[in-house]
Write a protein that holds these residues in place. Structure first.
Motif, PDB file in Angstrom:
ATOM      1  N   MET A   1      45.348  46.380  34.158  1.00 43.31           N
ATOM      2  CA  MET A   1      45.133  46.661  35.577  1.00 43.31           C
ATOM      3  C   MET A   1      43.707  46.334  35.982  1.00 43.31           C
ATOM      4  SD  MET A   1      47.193  50.204  35.891  1.00 43.31           S
ATOM      5  CE  MET A   1      48.288  50.432  34.497  1.00 43.31           C
ATOM      6  N   VAL A   2      43.492  46.250  37.270  1.00 43.92           N
ATOM      7  CA  VAL A   2      42.213  45.765  37.765  1.00 43.92           C
ATOM      8  C   VAL A   2      41.652  46.732  38.792  1.00 43.92           C
ATOM      9  CG1 VAL A   2      41.070  43.879  38.973  1.00 43.92           C
ATOM     10  CG2 VAL A   2      43.020  43.396  37.493  1.00 43.92           C
ATOM     11  N   PHE A   3      40.362  47.008  38.690  1.00 44.30           N
ATOM     12  CA  PHE A   3      39.692  47.798  39.708  1.00 44.30           C
ATOM     13  C   PHE A   3      38.450  47.030  40.146  1.00 44.30           C
ATOM     14  CE2 PHE A   3      36.985  51.512  41.021  1.00 44.30           C
ATOM     15  CZ  PHE A   3      37.714  51.794  42.164  1.00 44.30           C
ATOM     16  N   ASN A   4      38.484  46.537  41.373  1.00 42.83           N
ATOM     17  CA  ASN A   4      37.417  45.691  41.898  1.00 42.83           C
ATOM     18  C   ASN A   4      36.408  46.501  42.699  1.00 42.83           C
ATOM     19  OD1 ASN A   4      38.965  43.269  41.143  1.00 42.83           O
ATOM     20  ND2 ASN A   4      40.303  43.893  42.832  1.00 42.83           N
ATOM     21  N   VAL A   5      35.154  46.143  42.563  1.00 46.29           N
ATOM     22  CA  VAL A   5      34.093  46.800  43.322  1.00 46.29           C
ATOM     23  C   VAL A   5      33.236  45.741  44.003  1.00 46.29           C
ATOM     24  CG1 VAL A   5      31.980  48.184  43.105  1.00 46.29           C
ATOM     25  CG2 VAL A   5      34.010  48.813  41.809  1.00 46.29           C
ATOM     26  N   ALA A   6      32.946  45.971  45.275  1.00 42.88           N
ATOM     27  CA  ALA A   6      32.033  45.084  46.008  1.00 42.88           C
ATOM     28  C   ALA A   6      30.941  45.944  46.627  1.00 42.88           C
ATOM     29  CB  ALA A   6      32.788  44.331  47.095  1.00 42.88           C
ATOM     30  N   ILE A   7      29.713  45.416  46.665  1.00 47.22           N
ATOM     31  CA  ILE A   7      28.578  46.222  47.123  1.00 47.22           C
ATOM     32  C   ILE A   7      27.954  45.621  48.381  1.00 47.22           C
ATOM     33  CG2 ILE A   7      26.333  47.187  46.479  1.00 47.22           C
ATOM     34  CD1 ILE A   7      27.199  46.952  43.549  1.00 47.22           C
ATOM     35  N   ALA A  31      36.541  55.053  26.607  1.00 46.42           N
ATOM     36  CA  ALA A  31      35.876  55.386  27.849  1.00 46.42           C
ATOM     37  C   ALA A  31      35.754  54.215  28.807  1.00 46.42           C
ATOM     38  CB  ALA A  31      34.487  55.929  27.543  1.00 46.42           C
ATOM     39  N   ARG A  32      35.933  53.024  28.332  1.00 50.31           N
ATOM     40  CA  ARG A  32      35.646  51.871  29.168  1.00 50.31           C
ATOM     41  C   ARG A  32      36.693  51.692  30.270  1.00 50.31           C
ATOM     42  NH1 ARG A  32      35.737  46.364  29.071  1.00 50.31           N
ATOM     43  NH2 ARG A  32      36.970  46.193  27.182  1.00 50.31           N
ATOM     44  N   LEU A  33      36.194  51.546  31.493  1.00 50.94           N
ATOM     45  CA  LEU A  33      37.077  51.325  32.626  1.00 50.94           C
ATOM     46  C   LEU A  33      37.112  49.843  32.948  1.00 50.94           C
ATOM     47  CD1 LEU A  33      35.631  54.081  34.963  1.00 50.94           C
ATOM     48  CD2 LEU A  33      37.673  54.220  33.555  1.00 50.94           C
ATOM     49  N   PRO A  34      38.244  49.383  33.439  1.00 52.12           N
ATOM     50  CA  PRO A  34      38.362  47.968  33.774  1.00 52.12           C
ATOM     51  C   PRO A  34      37.773  47.667  35.152  1.00 52.12           C
ATOM     52  CG  PRO A  34      40.429  49.066  34.181  1.00 52.12           C
ATOM     53  CD  PRO A  34      39.474  50.114  33.670  1.00 52.12           C
ATOM     54  N   ILE A  35      36.493  47.971  35.327  1.00 50.68           N
ATOM     55  CA  ILE A  35      35.856  47.740  36.618  1.00 50.68           C
ATOM     56  C   ILE A  35      35.252  46.338  36.658  1.00 50.68           C
ATOM     57  CG2 ILE A  35      33.955  48.428  38.134  1.00 50.68           C
ATOM     58  CD1 ILE A  35      34.355  51.262  37.317  1.00 50.68           C
ATOM     59  N   THR A  36      35.568  45.608  37.702  1.00 44.82           N
ATOM     60  CA  THR A  36      35.038  44.260  37.868  1.00 44.82           C
ATOM     61  C   THR A  36      34.277  44.192  39.187  1.00 44.82           C
ATOM     62  OG1 THR A  36      37.057  43.484  36.812  1.00 44.82           O
ATOM     63  CG2 THR A  36      35.667  41.822  37.855  1.00 44.82           C
ATOM     64  N   VAL A  37      33.035  43.740  39.143  1.00 46.25           N
ATOM     65  CA  VAL A  37      32.302  43.539  40.396  1.00 46.25           C
ATOM     66  C   VAL A  37      32.719  42.189  40.963  1.00 46.25           C
ATOM     67  CG1 VAL A  37      30.044  43.249  41.453  1.00 46.25           C
ATOM     68  CG2 VAL A  37      30.373  44.979  39.708  1.00 46.25           C
ATOM     69  N   VAL A  38      33.126  42.169  42.214  1.00 45.93           N
ATOM     70  CA  VAL A  38      33.685  40.943  42.789  1.00 45.93           C
ATOM     71  C   VAL A  38      32.911  40.437  44.005  1.00 45.93           C
ATOM     72  CG1 VAL A  38      36.027  41.400  41.962  1.00 45.93           C
ATOM     73  CG2 VAL A  38      35.291  42.297  44.187  1.00 45.93           C
ATOM     74  N   GLY A  39      31.888  41.182  44.443  1.00 38.94           N
ATOM     75  CA  GLY A  39      31.146  40.684  45.602  1.00 38.94           C
ATOM     76  C   GLY A  39      29.903  41.484  45.913  1.00 38.94           C
ATOM     77  N   ASN A  50      33.656  34.421  41.503  1.00 37.11           N
ATOM     78  CA  ASN A  50      34.314  33.246  40.961  1.00 37.11           C
ATOM     79  C   ASN A  50      34.365  33.442  39.453  1.00 37.11           C
ATOM     80  OD1 ASN A  50      31.918  32.353  39.695  1.00 37.11           O
ATOM     81  ND2 ASN A  50      31.238  31.471  41.637  1.00 37.11           N
ATOM     82  N   THR A  51      34.870  32.520  38.744  1.00 33.74           N
ATOM     83  CA  THR A  51      35.103  32.745  37.315  1.00 33.74           C
ATOM     84  C   THR A  51      33.815  32.959  36.532  1.00 33.74           C
ATOM     85  OG1 THR A  51      35.181  30.355  37.064  1.00 33.74           O
ATOM     86  CG2 THR A  51      37.285  31.519  37.193  1.00 33.74           C
ATOM     87  N   ALA A  52      32.691  32.623  37.099  1.00 33.90           N
ATOM     88  CA  ALA A  52      31.428  32.778  36.386  1.00 33.90           C
ATOM     89  C   ALA A  52      30.996  34.240  36.274  1.00 33.90           C
ATOM     90  CB  ALA A  52      30.330  31.976  37.056  1.00 33.90           C
ATOM     91  N   TYR A  53      31.487  35.092  37.159  1.00 31.34           N
ATOM     92  CA  TYR A  53      31.041  36.479  37.150  1.00 31.34           C
ATOM     93  C   TYR A  53      32.138  37.382  36.621  1.00 31.34           C
ATOM     94  CZ  TYR A  53      27.917  34.234  40.414  1.00 31.34           C
ATOM     95  OH  TYR A  53      27.036  33.372  40.989  1.00 31.34           O
ATOM     96  N   THR A  54      31.850  38.074  35.573  1.00 29.12           N
ATOM     97  CA  THR A  54      32.804  39.032  35.047  1.00 29.12           C
ATOM     98  C   THR A  54      32.066  40.340  34.815  1.00 29.12           C
ATOM     99  OG1 THR A  54      32.345  38.621  32.735  1.00 29.12           O
ATOM    100  CG2 THR A  54      33.901  37.134  33.807  1.00 29.12           C
TER     101      THR A  54
END
Lengths: 370, 370
Positions: A1-7, A31-39, A50-54
């Motif tokens: 699953m995916v949890f996206n965060v934008a700031i 403990a690790r959450l699947p948090i992905t920063v997307v913006g 884009n694919t460069a940022y994980t």
């Protein structure tokens, strides 16, 4: 699953959050959450995933915003892109902008979650506060968490929410909600302290504890916003426009045009503050600048008040916040105390809120403690 | 949607919880959760849901357990019935039983959530603690919340969990975790206090603040269990079997057979306690019985310690608990203080946990504050 965060508005606090998320992404185990920063977006530029940022290379995000690949900021397109992503997506608003807070309803309508230390959406127009509430009150719809609007990472609003939702009766909430004013009066008003008020303000300013113009602290508006938020979470219909707020900027200095001139002339009023202080100390008390939510009598206020030396507010240290909830179940108040300002603890409050959303929306969270 | 709750061992705390749930069921508006009580069981009898019991008439539950329709207690059949219900179901274990805690894995395997103030599952065998963790660490599987095992309704474990999960480094956790020992030393060890130790214990016992045999408080085992839970949540491998615990029951009185005889002979040791106290006061300090989790050096312990008069532990009142978290982000500790025992505040901690489960499992929760 995916949890996206934008700031939105990634300054000091956003930077601390990115650091914490980056450390988290490199942590191991349950403990690790699947948090992905997307913006990220600031007032000029934005960078979108884009694919460069994980999650593994979050440090790239901040430089990305400054690099050639960054696009001109466009909040509409930013939100559009986020709303189109798979998984749950939360926008973290790290600004203190009214204009950004006014966008929350449009974000919620698109199913975007919101986490923020920005007080404006919760302490401004009651109609905006109610609209945000209406749009985030559906059980499976988007959520709004704003722990860091009061006391930064201290568990103030989560505790108040728990009390309210389990049916406790809030009698009063009393606290020192401004790190600046905490520091100022902890130093100025203590048995044996000798520094003048203006010298205390100058020292606080020199240490970076005040706003660029200390009158923005001394006028009490920041505390009034926090009292408004607490009051509204407790179910009261209050606002900064009607709340009695004691502005301790001496009247003749309110119209002075620059911070420098204000600081220069403040010593003229040292005798006034000194008398207040001496009177308090002679009565076995100290001065503290407090916010007060009256849950039963409608007498909420922001004011300079006296506390006896054996009161927890009197022994506060440094720039700590302290908040006391007096309720039906806690006639002796439930007290929370600690750093209520600063980038790391504010980011901690935001991150904790993000975890709560991740839990609620089933994004693959595991319990770390086993 | 449906959120079912069943209570094992509905005594004082379970009764308070039922009262709070009943009041909640009669509340109006957004805040109301669709919680339904579906079962009660004690050591002798059990009552399971039928159409006569709804959230609207929770008061019937306790009498139902005493009435003719109650069945002989059968925990296996109780759990079987709960596991067969539609919606999310949580068992609230209000006992302090090792045997009940040993059943948690079997309940979790059947998808039942667990909320409890019972310390045994989290402070006993490390293997049981880990098994409970393993079975509740799947993101969409059953959850275990046990806020009320430390500090009753005070937000202690939720705060520690937030700190740990967001990557803060726990340096130490120090606190007064026993309401009994808080009351005892707040009265005995204060500037100007004149009562003997044995008189303080007798008064605490007369006021119902101690266990029937006060040695069960003075031996420190209750505090040791709480320190174990905090340490384990912080990621440490500790247990009551290896933790150094200062038993302040005088050695010659440990083997005395009855509580009455213990109370009768305790004055023989007043001079011992008086000397400890006088020495502390002469050094400008007071005595407090504390638990200490060492996050970095492996020196966790439970002991009688001295605190200077301007320390927050020294100005504690009544039977309040106080907990100070010192972390990388909070070098000045984050402090939580308030009533840490009593039926209403323990039920509050349980109810808050139930809400968290209801939120995570999407049971139709709405945000009350708007």
């Amino acid at each position: 699953m995916v949890f996206n965060v934008a700031i939105v508005g990634p300054g000091l606090v956003g930077g601390a959050l990115i650091e914490q998320l980056a450390a988290h992404a490199q942590s191991a185990g349950f403990a690790r959450l699947p948090i992905t920063v997307v913006g990220l977006i600031n007032s000029k530029k934005m960078a979108l995933a884009n694919t460069a940022y994980t999650a593994a290379d979050l440090s790239q995000w901040q430089t990305a915003l400054l690099g050639d690949s960054a696009q001109t900021a466009d909040l509409t397109r930013f939100a559009d892109t986020l709303a189109g992503l798979k998984g749950a997506t939360a926008i973290v608003d790290c600004t203190s902008s009214d204009a950004i807070a006014a966008l929350y309803p449009s974000w919620l309508t698109r199913g975007l979650h919101i986490v923020t230390p920005n007080k404006k959406g919760f302490s401004g127009d009651m109609s905006l506060f109610r609209e945000i509430g209406r749009l985030s009150s559906s059980p499976l719809g988007p959520a709004v968490y704003h722990e860091a609007t009061v006391g930064a990472g201290l568990p103030v609003l989560s505790t108040l929410n728990d009390l309210v939702r389990t049916g406790d009766r809030i009698i009063k909430i009393e606290g020192i909600f401004s790190g600046t004013l905490s520091y100022l009066f902890n130093n100025f008003s203590a048995p044996g302290a000798t520094q003048s008020f203006s010298a205390c303000v100058a020292e606080a300013k020199a240490n970076g504890y005040t706003e660029p113009d200390p009158r923005d602290d001394l006028n009490g508006m920041d505390v009034a916003r926090k009292v408004t938020i607490l009051g509204r979470v407790a179910g009261l219909d209050i606002g900064t426009d009607t709340l009695p707020v004691e502005n301790i900027v001496p009247e003749p200095l309110r119209a002075v045009s620059t911070a420098d001139e204000f600081m220069q002339r403040l010593p003229e009023f040292d005798q006034h503050f000194s008398k207040l202080n001496t009177d308090a100390l002679q009565a076995g008390s100290v001065l503290r600048y407090v916010g007060f939510v009256d849950g039963v009598g409608g007498q909420s206020s922001v004011k300079l008040a006296r506390y006896p030396l054996d009161h927890p507010f009197a022994s506060l240290k440094g720039s700590d916040n302290i908040i006391a909830f007096t309720t039906e179940r806690f006639p002796n108040p439930l007290i929370i105390q600690g750093a209520g300002a600063g980038a790391a603890v504010t980011a901690f409050g935001i991150f904790s809120d993000l975890i709560k959303i991740a839990e609620r929306y089933g994004s693959g969270l595991a319990d770390p403690k086993f």
